[in-house]
Scaffold this motif. Structure first.
Motif, PDB file in Angstrom:
ATOM      1  N   GLU A   8      28.110  50.077  71.127  1.00 42.26           N
ATOM      2  CA  GLU A   8      28.957  51.266  71.029  1.00 42.26           C
ATOM      3  C   GLU A   8      30.383  50.918  70.581  1.00 42.26           C
ATOM      4  OE1 GLU A   8      28.837  53.725  74.475  1.00 42.26           O
ATOM      5  OE2 GLU A   8      30.281  55.146  73.657  1.00 42.26           O
ATOM      6  N   LEU A   9      31.085  50.113  71.348  1.00 41.61           N
ATOM      7  CA  LEU A   9      32.472  49.782  71.001  1.00 41.61           C
ATOM      8  C   LEU A   9      32.517  48.559  70.093  1.00 41.61           C
ATOM      9  CD1 LEU A   9      34.247  50.227  74.456  1.00 41.61           C
ATOM     10  CD2 LEU A   9      34.114  51.869  72.579  1.00 41.61           C
ATOM     11  N   MET A  10      33.516  48.515  69.194  1.00 39.54           N
ATOM     12  CA  MET A  10      33.696  47.345  68.319  1.00 39.54           C
ATOM     13  C   MET A  10      34.780  46.467  68.942  1.00 39.54           C
ATOM     14  SD  MET A  10      33.164  49.240  64.645  1.00 39.54           S
ATOM     15  CE  MET A  10      33.230  47.771  63.644  1.00 39.54           C
ATOM     16  N   TYR A  19      36.505  44.431  59.822  1.00 38.42           N
ATOM     17  CA  TYR A  19      36.464  45.879  59.538  1.00 38.42           C
ATOM     18  C   TYR A  19      37.827  46.365  59.028  1.00 38.42           C
ATOM     19  CZ  TYR A  19      35.229  50.777  60.006  1.00 38.42           C
ATOM     20  OH  TYR A  19      34.971  52.103  59.735  1.00 38.42           O
ATOM     21  N   GLY A  52      37.702  57.844  67.749  1.00 36.98           N
ATOM     22  CA  GLY A  52      37.077  56.618  67.250  1.00 36.98           C
ATOM     23  C   GLY A  52      37.841  56.119  66.038  1.00 36.98           C
ATOM     24  N   CYS A  53      39.160  56.009  66.183  1.00 35.99           N
ATOM     25  CA  CYS A  53      40.051  55.777  65.027  1.00 35.99           C
ATOM     26  C   CYS A  53      39.924  54.381  64.435  1.00 35.99           C
ATOM     27  CB  CYS A  53      41.493  56.028  65.428  1.00 35.99           C
ATOM     28  SG  CYS A  53      42.105  54.845  66.667  1.00 35.99           S
ATOM     29  N   ASP A  75      40.675  55.179  70.495  1.00 36.02           N
ATOM     30  CA  ASP A  75      39.521  54.280  70.367  1.00 36.02           C
ATOM     31  C   ASP A  75      39.333  53.557  71.706  1.00 36.02           C
ATOM     32  OD1 ASP A  75      38.017  53.146  67.590  1.00 36.02           O
ATOM     33  OD2 ASP A  75      37.780  51.899  69.386  1.00 36.02           O
ATOM     34  N   GLY A  76      38.078  53.220  72.000  1.00 37.35           N
ATOM     35  CA  GLY A  76      37.792  52.505  73.245  1.00 37.35           C
ATOM     36  C   GLY A  76      37.933  50.999  73.121  1.00 37.35           C
ATOM     37  N   ALA A  77      38.138  50.501  71.891  1.00 37.00           N
ATOM     38  CA  ALA A  77      38.191  49.050  71.677  1.00 37.00           C
ATOM     39  C   ALA A  77      39.641  48.599  71.503  1.00 37.00           C
ATOM     40  CB  ALA A  77      37.372  48.675  70.440  1.00 37.00           C
ATOM     41  N   MET A  80      40.510  46.861  68.172  1.00 41.65           N
ATOM     42  CA  MET A  80      40.769  47.756  67.025  1.00 41.65           C
ATOM     43  C   MET A  80      42.187  48.314  67.096  1.00 41.65           C
ATOM     44  SD  MET A  80      38.574  48.265  64.654  1.00 41.65           S
ATOM     45  CE  MET A  80      36.841  48.249  64.218  1.00 41.65           C
ATOM     46  N   GLU A 103      41.049  54.655  74.980  1.00 40.23           N
ATOM     47  CA  GLU A 103      40.196  55.425  75.892  1.00 40.23           C
ATOM     48  C   GLU A 103      38.773  55.392  75.369  1.00 40.23           C
ATOM     49  OE1 GLU A 103      40.936  57.132  78.613  1.00 40.23           O
ATOM     50  OE2 GLU A 103      43.137  57.159  78.535  1.00 40.23           O
ATOM     51  N   LEU A 105      35.347  57.424  75.230  1.00 38.28           N
ATOM     52  CA  LEU A 105      34.780  58.759  75.456  1.00 38.28           C
ATOM     53  C   LEU A 105      33.450  58.642  76.212  1.00 38.28           C
ATOM     54  CD1 LEU A 105      35.349  60.273  71.895  1.00 38.28           C
ATOM     55  CD2 LEU A 105      36.809  60.539  73.913  1.00 38.28           C
ATOM     56  N   ASN A 121      35.834  59.931  61.898  1.00 40.13           N
ATOM     57  CA  ASN A 121      35.032  59.317  60.843  1.00 40.13           C
ATOM     58  C   ASN A 121      34.277  58.124  61.403  1.00 40.13           C
ATOM     59  OD1 ASN A 121      34.117  58.910  58.127  1.00 40.13           O
ATOM     60  ND2 ASN A 121      35.489  57.151  58.033  1.00 40.13           N
ATOM     61  N   SER A 122      32.951  58.168  61.267  1.00 37.70           N
ATOM     62  CA  SER A 122      32.115  57.006  61.608  1.00 37.70           C
ATOM     63  C   SER A 122      32.099  56.656  63.093  1.00 37.70           C
ATOM     64  CB  SER A 122      32.583  55.771  60.811  1.00 37.70           C
ATOM     65  OG  SER A 122      31.700  55.538  59.767  1.00 37.70           O
ATOM     66  N   HIS A 126      27.851  55.634  66.657  1.00 42.68           N
ATOM     67  CA  HIS A 126      28.031  54.608  67.697  1.00 42.68           C
ATOM     68  C   HIS A 126      27.621  55.119  69.075  1.00 42.68           C
ATOM     69  CE1 HIS A 126      30.157  51.206  65.793  1.00 42.68           C
ATOM     70  NE2 HIS A 126      30.518  52.122  64.908  1.00 42.68           N
TER      71      HIS A 126
HETATM   72  C1  LIG Z   1      32.881  52.351  62.573  1.00 39.64           C
HETATM   73  S1  LIG Z   1      34.357  52.443  63.485  1.00 39.64           S
HETATM   74  C2  LIG Z   1      35.194  53.761  62.639  1.00 39.64           C
HETATM   75  C3  LIG Z   1      36.679  53.572  62.647  1.00 39.64           C
HETATM   76  C4  LIG Z   1      37.502  54.607  61.869  1.00 39.64           C
HETATM   77  N1  LIG Z   1      37.282  55.945  62.346  1.00 39.64           N
HETATM   78  C5  LIG Z   1      37.268  54.532  60.400  1.00 39.64           C
HETATM   79  O1  LIG Z   1      36.883  55.533  59.817  1.00 39.64           O
HETATM   80  O2  LIG Z   1      37.476  53.462  59.799  1.00 39.64           O
HETATM   81  C6  LIG Z   1      33.868  53.248  65.005  1.00 39.64           C
HETATM   82  C7  LIG Z   1      34.903  53.130  66.096  1.00 39.64           C
HETATM   83  O3  LIG Z   1      34.518  53.959  67.206  1.00 39.64           O
HETATM   84  C8  LIG Z   1      34.830  53.289  68.408  1.00 39.64           C
HETATM   85  N2  LIG Z   1      34.020  53.853  69.507  1.00 39.64           N
HETATM   86  C9  LIG Z   1      32.682  53.773  69.661  1.00 39.64           C
HETATM   87  N3  LIG Z   1      32.294  54.424  70.771  1.00 39.64           N
HETATM   88  C10 LIG Z   1      33.423  54.936  71.336  1.00 39.64           C
HETATM   89  C11 LIG Z   1      33.677  55.698  72.505  1.00 39.64           C
HETATM   90  N4  LIG Z   1      32.690  56.085  73.336  1.00 39.64           N
HETATM   91  N5  LIG Z   1      34.956  56.058  72.786  1.00 39.64           N
HETATM   92  C12 LIG Z   1      35.974  55.677  71.957  1.00 39.64           C
HETATM   93  N6  LIG Z   1      35.783  54.934  70.841  1.00 39.64           N
HETATM   94  C13 LIG Z   1      34.526  54.576  70.529  1.00 39.64           C
HETATM   95  C14 LIG Z   1      34.543  51.827  68.102  1.00 39.64           C
HETATM   96  O4  LIG Z   1      35.213  50.963  68.989  1.00 39.64           O
HETATM   97  C15 LIG Z   1      35.020  51.710  66.658  1.00 39.64           C
HETATM   98  O5  LIG Z   1      36.369  51.289  66.581  1.00 39.64           O
END
Ligand SMILES: C[S@@+](CC[C@H](N)C(=O)[O-])C[C@H]1O[C@@H](n2cnc3c(N)ncnc32)[C@H](O)[C@@H]1O
Length: 223
Positions: A8-10, A19, A52-53, A75-77, A80, A103, A105, A121-122, A126
């Motif tokens: 889920e998290l990166m 990335y 998920g920025c 973002d939770g990571a 990132m 944070e 989600l 976005n994207s 996850h």
């Molecule tokens: C593929 S990246 C997309 C990043 C960005 N939005 C972009 O378009 O480049 C997905 C991001 O969502 C975050 N993420 C995944 N699950 C999450 C959650 N439950 N809460 C917050 N962030 C989350 C990941 O840590 C990761 O940084």
């Protein structure tokens, strides 16, 4: 083809760095184009939330395009957000309007009915449980808030996954090709997203296929 979850998290620093350094200008430009088509104008005073920025490329491009708006980038990571912070430090015109929120989600810390605009976005692919995104949007958007969500969509076969990885991942480092492949397997099909949005009661949002590998969910929350 069945959905296959990816982590889920990166959170891995090397993965996050690869990335953040990659060139996602094509999908990012598409995202901003979809936003501009949905909301022509300056967005004067608009409060946006980017869910998920990641390294905040979309938040930064958004704030550069709309100099009268602000954005909370979540973002939770932590890995990132550290990279997002580095990028923001070099952008004096944008940094004061961008607040980074570490944070995961779902979170109870976001204010209810607060944002004029919700971007993502994207992130969707996850999430093991996609309602986490849709219920967050429902809760934090003001009545009438604009929603722009874009994500990969799951191809019909493993062969089509490999074709997309070959076409769009040939210049990527191996760690990103691996992530891109996993993301395609983890993504949803458009009909699944239509069902998610209906289940969340977000019937004013429309699901569209916007490229050979992306779908978008765009519209306004009920006023
Ligand atoms: C593929 S990246 C997309 C990043 C960005 N939005 C972009 O378009 O480049 C997905 C991001 O969502 C975050 N993420 C995944 N699950 C999450 C959650 N439950 N809460 C917050 N962030 C989350 C990941 O840590 C990761 O940084």
């Amino acid at each position: 083809m069945k959905r296959r979850l990816e982590p889920e998290l990166m959170e891995d620093a090397a993965q996050a760095l690869a990335y953040a350094q990659a060139d996602f200008s094509e999908p990012n430009d598409l995202f901003l184009k979809l936003l501009a088509a949905a909301q022509p104008g300056t967005l004067h005073g608009a409060r946006a939330l980017d869910l998920g920025c990641g390294p905040a490329d979309i938040s930064i491009q958004f704030l550069t395009t709309y100099p009268l708006a602000t954005c909370d980038a979540l973002d939770g990571a932590a890995a990132m957000l550290a990279l997002a912070q580095e990028k923001l430090q070099r952008l004096a015109g944008v940094a004061p309007r961008c607040r980074l929120l570490c944070e995961r989600l779902p979170t109870p810390t976001l204010p209810a009915a607060h944002y004029d605009l919700i971007l993502s976005n994207s992130l969707l692919h996850h999430l093991p449980e996609p309602q986490v995104l849709w219920q967050t949007i429902r809760s934090v958007g003001k009545p009438g808030a604009l929603v722009v969500v874009m994500d990969l969509m799951r191809p019909a076969s493993a062969g089509w996954v490999e074709a997309l990885v070959e076409t769009y991942g040939s210049e990527m480092p191996e760690v990103l090709r691996h992530d891109f492949r996993n993301s395609l397997f983890a993504a949803f099909e458009p009909q699944e997203v239509v069902a998610q949005v209906a289940e969340a009661g977000l019937t004013t949002l429309e699901v569209e296929v916007v490229s050979n590998r992306h779908l978008a969910v765009i519209g306004r929350l009920p006023a």
